[in-house]
Design an enzyme around this catalytic site. Structure first.
Site, PDB file in Angstrom:
ATOM      1  N   CYS A 219       0.860  -1.062   0.024  1.00  0.00           N
ATOM      2  CA  CYS A 219       0.077   0.118  -0.026  1.00  0.00           C
ATOM      3  C   CYS A 219       0.785   1.248   0.117  1.00  0.00           C
ATOM      4  CB  CYS A 219      -0.903   0.038   1.367  1.00  0.00           C
ATOM      5  SG  CYS A 219      -1.881   1.280   1.416  1.00  0.00           S
TER       6      CYS A 219
ATOM      7  N   ASP B 178       0.628   3.678   1.712  1.00  0.00           N
ATOM      8  CA  ASP B 178       0.751   4.051   3.280  1.00  0.00           C
ATOM      9  C   ASP B 178       2.118   4.131   3.583  1.00  0.00           C
ATOM     10  OD1 ASP B 178       0.708   4.127   6.157  1.00  0.00           O
ATOM     11  OD2 ASP B 178      -1.725   3.908   5.817  1.00  0.00           O
TER      12      ASP B 178
ATOM     13  N   HIS C 205      -2.509  -4.266   4.460  1.00  0.00           N
ATOM     14  CA  HIS C 205      -1.978  -4.023   5.846  1.00  0.00           C
ATOM     15  C   HIS C 205      -3.262  -3.856   6.806  1.00  0.00           C
ATOM     16  CE1 HIS C 205      -2.586   0.462   5.862  1.00  0.00           C
ATOM     17  NE2 HIS C 205      -2.667   0.380   4.606  1.00  0.00           N
TER      18      HIS C 205
ATOM     19  N   CYS D 292      -6.259   0.088   6.813  1.00  0.00           N
ATOM     20  CA  CYS D 292      -6.011   0.770   5.327  1.00  0.00           C
ATOM     21  C   CYS D 292      -7.220   1.657   5.132  1.00  0.00           C
ATOM     22  CB  CYS D 292      -5.824  -0.320   4.298  1.00  0.00           C
ATOM     23  SG  CYS D 292      -5.540   0.244   2.842  1.00  0.00           S
TER      24      CYS D 292
END
Lengths: 501, 501
Positions: free
Chosen positions: B158, B160, B226, B237
């Site tokens: 991701c 992130d 995640h 997420c």
């Protein structure tokens, strides 16, 4: 830079990546280099028939709407209009756009965009269903280019609509067998081309398509710039300020960058072949910048097919002489002074022979020089795809994945259409298209999303034009891994938010 | 869909495209599956040292500027400030941002962005010059994965920031040998991955890199979603609404689409291997969705490294037990019930062993669970590149070629930073990066153009934030075909239009 080319002169060291020596691959010159269709006149008649009927469909729209506009105060207007449209255009109009005529004037702009879209959809469907421009089959063309030492033909013309017919008409090549990606000024994306080269080599190595990687053939990249012989200062390439030398120079630089990119990025003598072509958008004649044996070419040195034609090409063409390679080969060699690789020479001979047919075509049907030497496109096409667009001055086409990347090209197109349409009060019809590979799961949904995304970005970029009602969009996707027609997925012409396409 | 996998069970029909049978490629389990660095503690100390010093550099900025803000009415402010900055941060500030302090308050927002950029430039330079995270060399890792039956590892985590350290820390893999492309929600671009697959196969066939195409290895695509074990409903997420099952399901679907895309688009048993991993962003433990022998895997069935660790993993790790594959292999087989291909099992064992080190790391240096379980990124990174970003929660990174395509990801990032920075009055520092292949002529100029284009599109999309002075950008390019540092080509922090970077 030309190391792998130089190697090719030492036949003893021949490897998979070295050009075939003339001795080995010597093509037979004494065969027809154009597919059999005798006389030439037949091919031209068939192409003209297609050009004429297709363009007429678009050109009728304005007159029909002018008539319909005039009849909107009649009591039975809707019936009258529908009958008239059906007779003239072959289709009825969306009723909701007509029924409120007694309250407020019919929205001619919306009707116009709708009719252009409907006409395009019909044209597109017909193209995929009936294949009106089908030439020789793919395999025989592949055989021909492989004999010339190539496995892929990749053409980047200018995005200008006056070059949209370059493959099927100007060069008389089968459109299915030639990769075409248009960019303003023929300034093609080098990284995109490298990617295509990689894909091509992978398929040759892994699947033997279109031929085995061990075959000594190369990828041929052609860039096609353009100029105007009638009004060189005004009707040349807008992206290069109508300067034909600059247009040629910059296309040449892009070609060299692509070749050097391949040579520097990959080992084992990786290289490609290059060909620079100029198109006179008034007569459709071409300039071929014939490369020498090392693949070098320059902007000043070219063969001009129009002078070839004038020096008796027409007669020879009709007598079938130019279809015999040997003759044309001598003509080319006499002109350029240096001698290109034999296969390249043979391909160029075919391009020239094909183009002489096209010059004859323009003479026969368009008085030797088009009446529309300037822009006369009917709509803007943007996105990925549009195999069905093979006609001159029908579409300003911009090959792009995002508006952000293609913004410069689109700005040129919108500027052209501001003059062509908005100035007279008509909207710009924009057809957004995204082809996808149907065998990849989710690809269709992603193509649809792409279309929507392009639509949104377009509307944002030209917000002012959209707000004034001067831009309409049609959204289409097509599964390019199948021989199927394109599919409409959205349209901005709406009544009460209901899309009319 | 699994036809080519099923074939692999018939060793008699083995071909270049068929998985190696366990008999043939059986890797030796009784060797260390992690590179030699004894004890494990040493590796962790080295990694922590890098994480700590790097992040401290960023974290000092606010306090330093707070002090500087407080001293701006002193008579010798510029000197004082410069001395203080130099001592605390290691660099002086751009003088023009300080000198007008007696007329109007110093622009702390601009100074803040400038300091973040300067700190990043230093960090980036150091990364490429000193290679602080260098692990085993590329060739020994390549040898290892090829013994496991793979030639390429391609990870999509991701976007992130809490997953930015997945390669070097969470999985303990050498970052140079793993392709990493981040997308919000790990929803990687299938067409982009297909292209990478094509490129990889081409190089294997044509240049034997990283191995010959005749070697029975495959491309392994890993997707990493995640979740948060501490605050599952809030800190999971964002792209999947903090729903870990949905995050896993959608990453799985994307993996399957990629594999089917490869299988449908290419012949001769073309396929890839897949691995789904979940990362707990609080503890850095992972869930490995171990595939069965046919390559099937599901969302519910996984090995959780945290419980492995808790059941004595820590002790075994310190005694070196988990570095002996045989042991870990039995643990995995006992848990999953089905048996994956032997090479896949071996790779998974290495990932798990590496991750157990990371759990130990988090325990040792971060109390077993990070204090910053939520977002705490210091800047947004967008574009292509950023190999040097291997630290957790430092960067919200969005892999994109255009803002138009990456808009959804960027919106998530800007929303995060609205909370982190803007709300407190600090601007969002955005670093725009475009890596290029220097061996392709013009590539650098095009990368610079891309950077400018991204910058422009970003500013347009977040016009309001930019106008309020809450977004600053640094533009960098890097020649990724060379082992060189990145180059700054522009910065929005200016005085009288002069860029201060």
């Amino acid at each position: 830079m030309f190391n792998s080319r130089e190697k090719s002169r030492r036949p003893l060291q021949r490897s998979a990546f070295v050009r075939p020596s003339p001795q080995r691959a010597a093509p037979s010159w004494n065969v027809n280099i154009l597919p059999a269709e005798t006389p030439v006149v037949n091919a031209n008649a068939r192409l003209y028939q297609y050009e004429k009927t297709t363009k007429e469909q678009f050109d009728k729209i304005e007159n029909v709407l002018r008539e319909i506009s005039a009849m909107q105060h009649e009591r039975n207007f809707v019936d009258l209009a529908q009958r008239f449209a059906k007779t003239q255009l072959g289709f009825s109009l969306p009723e909701p756009l007509l029924t409120n005529h007694w309250i407020k004037p019919v929205d001619i702009g919306q009707l116009y965009a709708w009719c252009v879209f409907e006409t395009f959809i019909n044209m597109s469907d017909e193209f995929f269903n009936l294949q009106p421009l089908a030439m020789e089959d793919e395999s025989s063309f592949q055989k021909f280019i492989q004999e010339c030492g190539f496995h892929t033909l990749d053409v980047s013309p200018c995005a200008d609509g006056r070059l949209a017919h370059i493959v099927s008409y100007v060069l008389r090549l089968p459109y299915k067998s030639v990769r075409r990606k248009s960019y303003a000024g023929a300034m093609f994306d080098v990284e995109d081309s490298l990617q295509k080269w990689v894909e091509t080599e992978m398929l040759r190595h892994r699947e033997g398509k279109p031929n085995q990687a061990s075959e000594p053939t190369r990828y041929l990249k052609i860039a096609a710039y353009h100029f105007s012989s009638v009004a060189p200062e005004h009707e040349g390439c807008a992206a290069h300020g109508s300067d034909e030398v600059r247009a040629a120079e910059e296309a040449k630089n892009q070609l060299l960058a692509f070749r050097q990119g391949v040579e520097n990025s990959f080992c084992c003598g990786a290289s490609i072949d290059l060909l620079l072509i100029g198109v006179d958008t008034d007569t459709d004649s071409i300039r071929v910048h014939v490369p020498d044996a090392l693949g070098n070419f320059d902007v000043e040195n070219y063969i001009d097919t129009l002078s070839l034609y004038r020096r008796g090409g027409a007669g020879k063409l009709n007598q079938g002489d130019y279809r015999l390679g040997e003759n044309l080969r001598d003509v080319i060699l006499a002109q350029v002074g240096s001698s290109p690789a034999d296969g390249m020479l043979r391909l160029i001979a075919r391009l020239i022979a094909g183009n002489l047919q096209q010059i004859e075509y323009v003479k026969q049907y368009h008085g030797g020089s088009y009446y529309d030497i300037g822009h006369q496109e009917r709509f803007i096409g943007m996105g990925i795809g549009f195999e069905e667009i093979q006609l001159r001055n029908l579409t300003f086409f911009s090959y792009l994945k995002t508006v952000e990347e293609g913004a410069k090209d689109l700005d040129v197109g919108v500027k052209i259409f501001s003059g062509l349409n908005i100035q007279r009060g008509l909207p710009i019809p924009v057809i957004i298209r995204f082809d996808y590979h149907g065998e990849v799961p989710g690809a269709k949904a992603r193509a649809e999303l792409r279309c929507q995304q392009l639509n949104q970005a377009l509307r944002q970029r030209y917000e002012d034009i959209v707000k004034r009602g001067y831009m309409h969009t049609l959204l289409m996707v097509r599964d390019c891994s199948m021989d199927v027609k394109a599919e409409v997925i959205g349209c901005s012409v709406t009544v009460n938010k209901e899309e009319l396409h």
